[in-house]
Design a protein around this motif. Sequence first.
Motif, PDB file in Angstrom:
ATOM      1  N   ASN A 165     -40.910  25.302 -37.953  1.00 14.91           N
ATOM      2  CA  ASN A 165     -41.348  26.699 -38.793  1.00 14.91           C
ATOM      3  C   ASN A 165     -41.458  26.688 -40.361  1.00 14.91           C
ATOM      4  N   GLY A 166     -41.049  25.408 -40.868  1.00 16.22           N
ATOM      5  CA  GLY A 166     -40.721  25.174 -42.382  1.00 16.22           C
ATOM      6  C   GLY A 166     -40.069  26.020 -43.102  1.00 16.22           C
ATOM      7  N   ASP A 167     -38.973  26.814 -42.462  1.00 15.16           N
ATOM      8  CA  ASP A 167     -38.099  27.462 -42.984  1.00 15.16           C
ATOM      9  C   ASP A 167     -36.663  27.166 -42.610  1.00 15.16           C
ATOM     10  N   GLY A 168     -36.706  26.202 -42.009  1.00 13.90           N
ATOM     11  CA  GLY A 168     -35.313  25.577 -41.410  1.00 13.90           C
ATOM     12  C   GLY A 168     -35.074  25.794 -39.776  1.00 13.90           C
ATOM     13  N   THR A 169     -35.838  26.602 -39.488  1.00 11.14           N
ATOM     14  CA  THR A 169     -35.776  26.908 -37.928  1.00 11.14           C
ATOM     15  C   THR A 169     -37.062  26.305 -37.525  1.00 11.14           C
ATOM     16  N   TYR A 170     -36.781  26.111 -35.780  1.00  7.82           N
ATOM     17  CA  TYR A 170     -37.732  25.395 -34.990  1.00  7.82           C
ATOM     18  C   TYR A 170     -37.744  26.382 -33.833  1.00  7.82           C
ATOM     19  N   THR A 171     -39.092  26.363 -33.459  1.00  5.32           N
ATOM     20  CA  THR A 171     -39.263  27.083 -32.151  1.00  5.32           C
ATOM     21  C   THR A 171     -39.516  26.007 -31.069  1.00  5.32           C
ATOM     22  N   ILE A 172     -39.030  26.345 -29.934  1.00  7.20           N
ATOM     23  CA  ILE A 172     -38.814  25.531 -28.757  1.00  7.20           C
ATOM     24  C   ILE A 172     -39.670  26.536 -27.550  1.00  7.20           C
ATOM     25  N   SER A 173     -40.708  25.952 -27.100  1.00  2.21           N
ATOM     26  CA  SER A 173     -41.574  26.509 -25.944  1.00  2.21           C
ATOM     27  C   SER A 173     -41.138  27.132 -24.942  1.00  2.21           C
ATOM     28  N   ASP A 174     -41.334  28.129 -24.302  1.00  4.49           N
ATOM     29  CA  ASP A 174     -41.035  28.458 -22.886  1.00  4.49           C
ATOM     30  C   ASP A 174     -42.226  27.695 -22.198  1.00  4.49           C
ATOM     31  N   THR A 175     -41.845  26.942 -21.007  1.00  3.74           N
ATOM     32  CA  THR A 175     -42.932  26.331 -20.250  1.00  3.74           C
ATOM     33  C   THR A 175     -42.798  26.614 -18.848  1.00  3.74           C
ATOM     34  N   ALA A 176     -44.128  26.330 -18.241  1.00  3.73           N
ATOM     35  CA  ALA A 176     -44.268  26.546 -16.737  1.00  3.73           C
ATOM     36  C   ALA A 176     -44.063  25.131 -16.127  1.00  3.73           C
ATOM     37  N   ASP A 177     -43.483  24.779 -14.935  1.00  6.58           N
ATOM     38  CA  ASP A 177     -43.450  23.570 -14.405  1.00  6.58           C
ATOM     39  C   ASP A 177     -45.015  22.942 -14.098  1.00  6.58           C
ATOM     40  N   VAL A 178     -44.988  21.626 -14.112  1.00  7.26           N
ATOM     41  CA  VAL A 178     -46.185  20.879 -13.725  1.00  7.26           C
ATOM     42  C   VAL A 178     -45.719  20.514 -12.557  1.00  7.26           C
ATOM     43  N   ILE A 179     -46.630  20.951 -11.396  1.00  6.08           N
ATOM     44  CA  ILE A 179     -46.199  20.783 -10.118  1.00  6.08           C
ATOM     45  C   ILE A 179     -47.364  19.706  -9.504  1.00  6.08           C
ATOM     46  N   VAL A 180     -47.169  18.813  -8.887  1.00  9.51           N
ATOM     47  CA  VAL A 180     -47.998  17.674  -8.301  1.00  9.51           C
ATOM     48  C   VAL A 180     -48.195  17.466  -6.613  1.00  9.51           C
ATOM     49  N   ASN A 181     -49.342  17.771  -6.055  1.00 12.26           N
ATOM     50  CA  ASN A 181     -49.192  17.474  -4.640  1.00 12.26           C
ATOM     51  C   ASN A 181     -49.154  15.817  -4.381  1.00 12.26           C
ATOM     52  N   ILE A 182     -48.302  15.250  -3.644  1.00 15.95           N
ATOM     53  CA  ILE A 182     -48.121  13.739  -3.460  1.00 15.95           C
ATOM     54  C   ILE A 182     -48.202  13.528  -1.936  1.00 15.95           C
ATOM     55  N   SER A 183     -48.366  14.672  -1.127  1.00 12.30           N
ATOM     56  CA  SER A 183     -48.635  14.208   0.156  1.00 12.30           C
ATOM     57  C   SER A 183     -49.012  15.829   0.817  1.00 12.30           C
ATOM     58  N   ASN A 184     -49.348  15.704   2.221  1.00 10.32           N
ATOM     59  CA  ASN A 184     -50.000  16.892   2.598  1.00 10.32           C
ATOM     60  C   ASN A 184     -49.137  18.270   2.363  1.00 10.32           C
ATOM     61  N   ASN A 185     -47.573  17.920   2.613  1.00 10.16           N
ATOM     62  CA  ASN A 185     -46.643  19.031   2.435  1.00 10.16           C
ATOM     63  C   ASN A 185     -45.616  18.893   1.523  1.00 10.16           C
ATOM     64  N   MET A 186     -45.971  17.959   0.477  1.00  8.41           N
ATOM     65  CA  MET A 186     -44.755  17.675  -0.419  1.00  8.41           C
ATOM     66  C   MET A 186     -45.399  17.521  -1.882  1.00  8.41           C
ATOM     67  N   THR A 187     -44.533  18.487  -2.781  1.00  6.52           N
ATOM     68  CA  THR A 187     -45.034  18.410  -4.255  1.00  6.52           C
ATOM     69  C   THR A 187     -43.963  17.873  -4.936  1.00  6.52           C
ATOM     70  N   LEU A 188     -44.073  17.648  -6.022  1.00  3.32           N
ATOM     71  CA  LEU A 188     -43.211  16.943  -7.085  1.00  3.32           C
ATOM     72  C   LEU A 188     -43.306  17.750  -8.489  1.00  3.32           C
ATOM     73  N   LYS A 189     -42.110  18.316  -8.974  1.00  2.00           N
ATOM     74  CA  LYS A 189     -41.974  18.623 -10.555  1.00  2.00           C
ATOM     75  C   LYS A 189     -42.115  17.140 -11.312  1.00  2.00           C
ATOM     76  N   VAL A 190     -43.202  17.239 -12.251  1.00  5.24           N
ATOM     77  CA  VAL A 190     -43.076  15.996 -13.140  1.00  5.24           C
ATOM     78  C   VAL A 190     -42.700  16.133 -14.513  1.00  5.24           C
ATOM     79  N   ASN A 191     -42.634  17.543 -14.941  1.00  3.77           N
ATOM     80  CA  ASN A 191     -42.167  17.765 -16.594  1.00  3.77           C
ATOM     81  C   ASN A 191     -40.751  18.202 -16.470  1.00  3.77           C
ATOM     82  N   SER A 192     -40.286  17.766 -17.780  1.00  2.00           N
ATOM     83  CA  SER A 192     -39.016  18.294 -18.196  1.00  2.00           C
ATOM     84  C   SER A 192     -39.208  19.547 -19.248  1.00  2.00           C
ATOM     85  N   ASP A 193     -38.277  20.447 -19.035  1.00  2.00           N
ATOM     86  CA  ASP A 193     -38.333  21.676 -19.759  1.00  2.00           C
ATOM     87  C   ASP A 193     -38.009  21.317 -21.028  1.00  2.00           C
TER      88      ASP A 193
END
Length: 198
Positions: free
Chosen positions: A148-176
Amino acid sequence: MRVTQGMIQQNSLRYIGSSYSKLDKLQSQISSGKKITKASDDPVVAMKSLKYNTQLSQVQQYQSNASQAFTWLENTETNITEGIDILSKVKELAIQAKNDTNGEAERQAIGVEVKQLKEQLLNIANTQVNGRYIFNGTNSDKPPVTDNGDGTYTISDTADVIVNISNNMTLKVNSDPKSAFGGTSESGQNVFEMLDSF
């Protein structure tokens, strides 16, 4: 019933014509590499072929998704490891700075090094792979940590990235980014603000 020469000729011609028709069909199959060229050739095989082609395209998509997920996770792991190494170095410098044998010049040199390490950590937090910020979840077009230029830093709130890796299986691939880089002190500072204070 009397078998005439004409009947024999007609039967022979009919069988020869039928053989040519079968031969033409076989040559067409060989040249195209396909058992059927239109659904009416064999409706059962045509339906199975459509089903298998659909399943094949799904498997290919799952393979592509798994490959992308592997790349994302591999880059995340590499960057987290580098971040841990940087914070370990900062810890060593903090212990070194606490030593009373250091003068003002030595402490200032330690401060400069810590500032450089903080910049490295900030670059790691804002790592991009293929134009996407790997630590900012579905909001991957924006950096997860902002100075932010004033000695503070903003860290985002994020939504997870979910990837389909098979018919009934998903995987979260990102780190918050908050769990990866957003540790807070008792005063509420995140890791970047603590390094600035140090």
